[in-house]
Enzyme design. Structure first.
Site, PDB file in Angstrom:
ATOM      1  N   ASP A 186      20.493 -32.729 -76.123  1.00  0.00           N
ATOM      2  CA  ASP A 186      20.488 -33.508 -74.889  1.00  0.00           C
ATOM      3  C   ASP A 186      19.662 -32.743 -73.864  1.00  0.00           C
ATOM      4  O   ASP A 186      20.155 -31.809 -73.226  1.00  0.00           O
ATOM      5  CB  ASP A 186      21.928 -33.718 -74.406  1.00  0.00           C
ATOM      6  N   HIS A 187      18.396 -33.130 -73.713  1.00  0.00           N
ATOM      7  CA  HIS A 187      17.458 -32.425 -72.836  1.00  0.00           C
ATOM      8  C   HIS A 187      16.783 -33.392 -71.878  1.00  0.00           C
ATOM      9  O   HIS A 187      16.548 -34.558 -72.210  1.00  0.00           O
ATOM     10  CB  HIS A 187      16.376 -31.722 -73.667  1.00  0.00           C
ATOM     11  N   THR A 235      27.375 -25.260 -70.585  1.00  0.00           N
ATOM     12  CA  THR A 235      27.022 -25.025 -69.185  1.00  0.00           C
ATOM     13  C   THR A 235      25.559 -25.303 -68.887  1.00  0.00           C
ATOM     14  O   THR A 235      25.162 -25.284 -67.720  1.00  0.00           O
ATOM     15  CB  THR A 235      27.361 -23.585 -68.779  1.00  0.00           C
ATOM     16  N   GLY A 236      24.744 -25.538 -69.903  1.00  0.00           N
ATOM     17  CA  GLY A 236      23.384 -26.009 -69.670  1.00  0.00           C
ATOM     18  C   GLY A 236      22.384 -24.934 -69.292  1.00  0.00           C
ATOM     19  O   GLY A 236      22.682 -23.740 -69.261  1.00  0.00           O
ATOM     20  N   GLU A 237      21.172 -25.398 -69.001  1.00  0.00           N
ATOM     21  CA  GLU A 237      20.066 -24.526 -68.611  1.00  0.00           C
ATOM     22  C   GLU A 237      19.391 -25.094 -67.371  1.00  0.00           C
ATOM     23  O   GLU A 237      19.323 -26.314 -67.194  1.00  0.00           O
ATOM     24  CB  GLU A 237      19.013 -24.427 -69.733  1.00  0.00           C
ATOM     25  N   ASN A 295      16.800 -28.052 -67.615  1.00  0.00           N
ATOM     26  CA  ASN A 295      17.181 -29.466 -67.641  1.00  0.00           C
ATOM     27  C   ASN A 295      17.998 -29.903 -66.434  1.00  0.00           C
ATOM     28  O   ASN A 295      17.997 -31.082 -66.090  1.00  0.00           O
ATOM     29  CB  ASN A 295      18.011 -29.742 -68.901  1.00  0.00           C
ATOM     30  N   GLY A 339      29.079 -16.249 -75.081  1.00  0.00           N
ATOM     31  CA  GLY A 339      29.537 -14.980 -74.536  1.00  0.00           C
ATOM     32  C   GLY A 339      31.037 -15.032 -74.428  1.00  0.00           C
ATOM     33  O   GLY A 339      31.668 -16.089 -74.593  1.00  0.00           O
ATOM     34  N   ALA A 373      33.178 -14.934 -71.971  1.00  0.00           N
ATOM     35  CA  ALA A 373      33.786 -15.825 -70.979  1.00  0.00           C
ATOM     36  C   ALA A 373      33.734 -17.274 -71.449  1.00  0.00           C
ATOM     37  O   ALA A 373      34.714 -18.022 -71.313  1.00  0.00           O
ATOM     38  CB  ALA A 373      33.090 -15.673 -69.632  1.00  0.00           C
ATOM     39  N   ALA A 374      32.592 -17.688 -72.014  1.00  0.00           N
ATOM     40  CA  ALA A 374      32.460 -19.063 -72.496  1.00  0.00           C
ATOM     41  C   ALA A 374      33.333 -19.297 -73.720  1.00  0.00           C
ATOM     42  O   ALA A 374      33.933 -20.376 -73.877  1.00  0.00           O
ATOM     43  CB  ALA A 374      31.004 -19.367 -72.809  1.00  0.00           C
TER      44      ALA A 374
END
Length: 332
Positions: free
Chosen positions: A46-47, A113-115, A118, A182, A184-185
């Site tokens: 999904d981008h 959490t995405g980038e 995008n 990571g 935390a995620a």
């Protein structure tokens, strides 16, 4: 009923539809070929942007999923949707519910959490990672409430919903799987997810997910991962194809989360060499043993679903190769 592989069954091998690398009609055709080749499920990215102009595509994922529902009988999962900045979680809840209805319950919503690539396009500030995790947790809460079919009003730290109700819902709630790269995620996924999403064949992340509680289903929560491959007539040509089309795979640290445009990724990718590709675990070329070993490695790491994506133009050759040479070896 939603099809859910669990840790008690064998690993399913699926195909990863890369929206960054192919247009919408090509993706639908690949889904048909994947089913014919013996793949058992589909991932779809999904981008809003591709990672670089060499990839050159980025169709709207929810339109493609609608077409997939008429083109294939395979289960479909987003890998992954970011329901926090570019798209309000209310809209994601609506899209996911409709997709699940269209697919007869064969849909899972993968979220992360995405980038910035995008998500920053609306002009909203790109928040730091801890804030993005807070936003994701609240977004998942909003989506699940809307998927009950009840009227929802929510005034949270990051999102507001007023008098919203979804009318078209699947028979069972859409499973929501959380991506984690990571500690935390992974801890968030272990607390709120129906399943775990990763990229790569490392065993430690999925083990950490399970040690930390395994999400809402505990030991029965499925874990999914994606791997890249490049089938070509020679290993050398495959390596060059990976370097040309997907150099972003080799960027270190948090660059993948913070660079804002494909042009920035192309600038950073100038530091990537053929040696990076050669030294990577990506199977390149025509050796079926190498490709099958990559799939088995991910399965042996503890993943219930392994999704492979072809890098390069010979998609039809890839599916013939996997149907006759690779999948039988991986399943043996």
């Amino acid at each position: 009923m939603t099809e859910t592989p669990t840790t008690t069954g064998r690993t399913r091998y699926g195909y990863f539809l890369a929206c960054e690398d192919h247009g919408p009609k090509a993706l639908v055709e690949q889904a048909r070929m994947a089913e014919d080749a013996g793949f058992e499920a589909l991932w779809i990215s999904d981008h809003f942007h591709p990672w670089g102009d060499a990839q050159g595509h980025s169709p709207f994922v929810w339109s493609v999923i609608g077409a997939l529902s008429e083109a294939t009988s395979l289960p479909v999962q987003t890998a992954v949707t970011c329901p926090t900045v570019r798209v309000h979680p209310l809209v994601v809840a609506h899209a996911a519910a409709t997709s699940a209805v269209q697919l007869g319950g064969r849909f899972r919503l993968g979220v992360g959490t995405g980038e910035a690539l995008n998500e920053h396009v609306t002009g909203e500030r790109w928040p730091p990672a801890p804030v993005r995790l807070q936003m994701l947790e609240e977004a998942v809460h909003v989506i699940r409430r809307l998927h009950t079919g009840e009227q929802v009003t929510h005034h949270g730290r990051h999102y507001t919903v007023e008098n919203a109700r979804l009318y078209d819902l699947p028979d069972t709630p859409v499973p929501i799987d959380v991506s984690g790269f990571g500690s935390a995620a992974i801890a968030l996924a272990a607390r709120i997810a129906d399943g775990f999403v990763f990229s790569g064949a490392q065993a430690e992340p999925v083990q950490e997910f399970r040690r930390s509680g395994g999400g809402r289903l505990g030991e029965q929560a499925p874990a999914f991962t994606g791997v890249k491959a490049c089938f070509d007539r020679s290993r050398e040509e495959a390596v060059r194809t990976v370097l040309r089309r997907w150099p972003n795979l080799f960027l270190p640290g948090e660059l993948g989360q913070v660079l804002p445009t494909p042009a920035h990724f192309e600038q950073a990718a100038k530091l990537v060499t053929e040696q990076h590709v050669t030294d990577s675990p990506i199977p390149c070329g025509p050796d079926p043993h190498e490709h099958a070993a990559a799939l088995r490695e991910a399965a042996e790491a503890g993943f219930d679903g392994v999704f492979v994506s072809q890098i390069g133009p010979d998609v039809r050759g890839f599916f013939d190769f996997y149907r006759t040479e690779v999948l039988p070896r991986a399943r043996a």
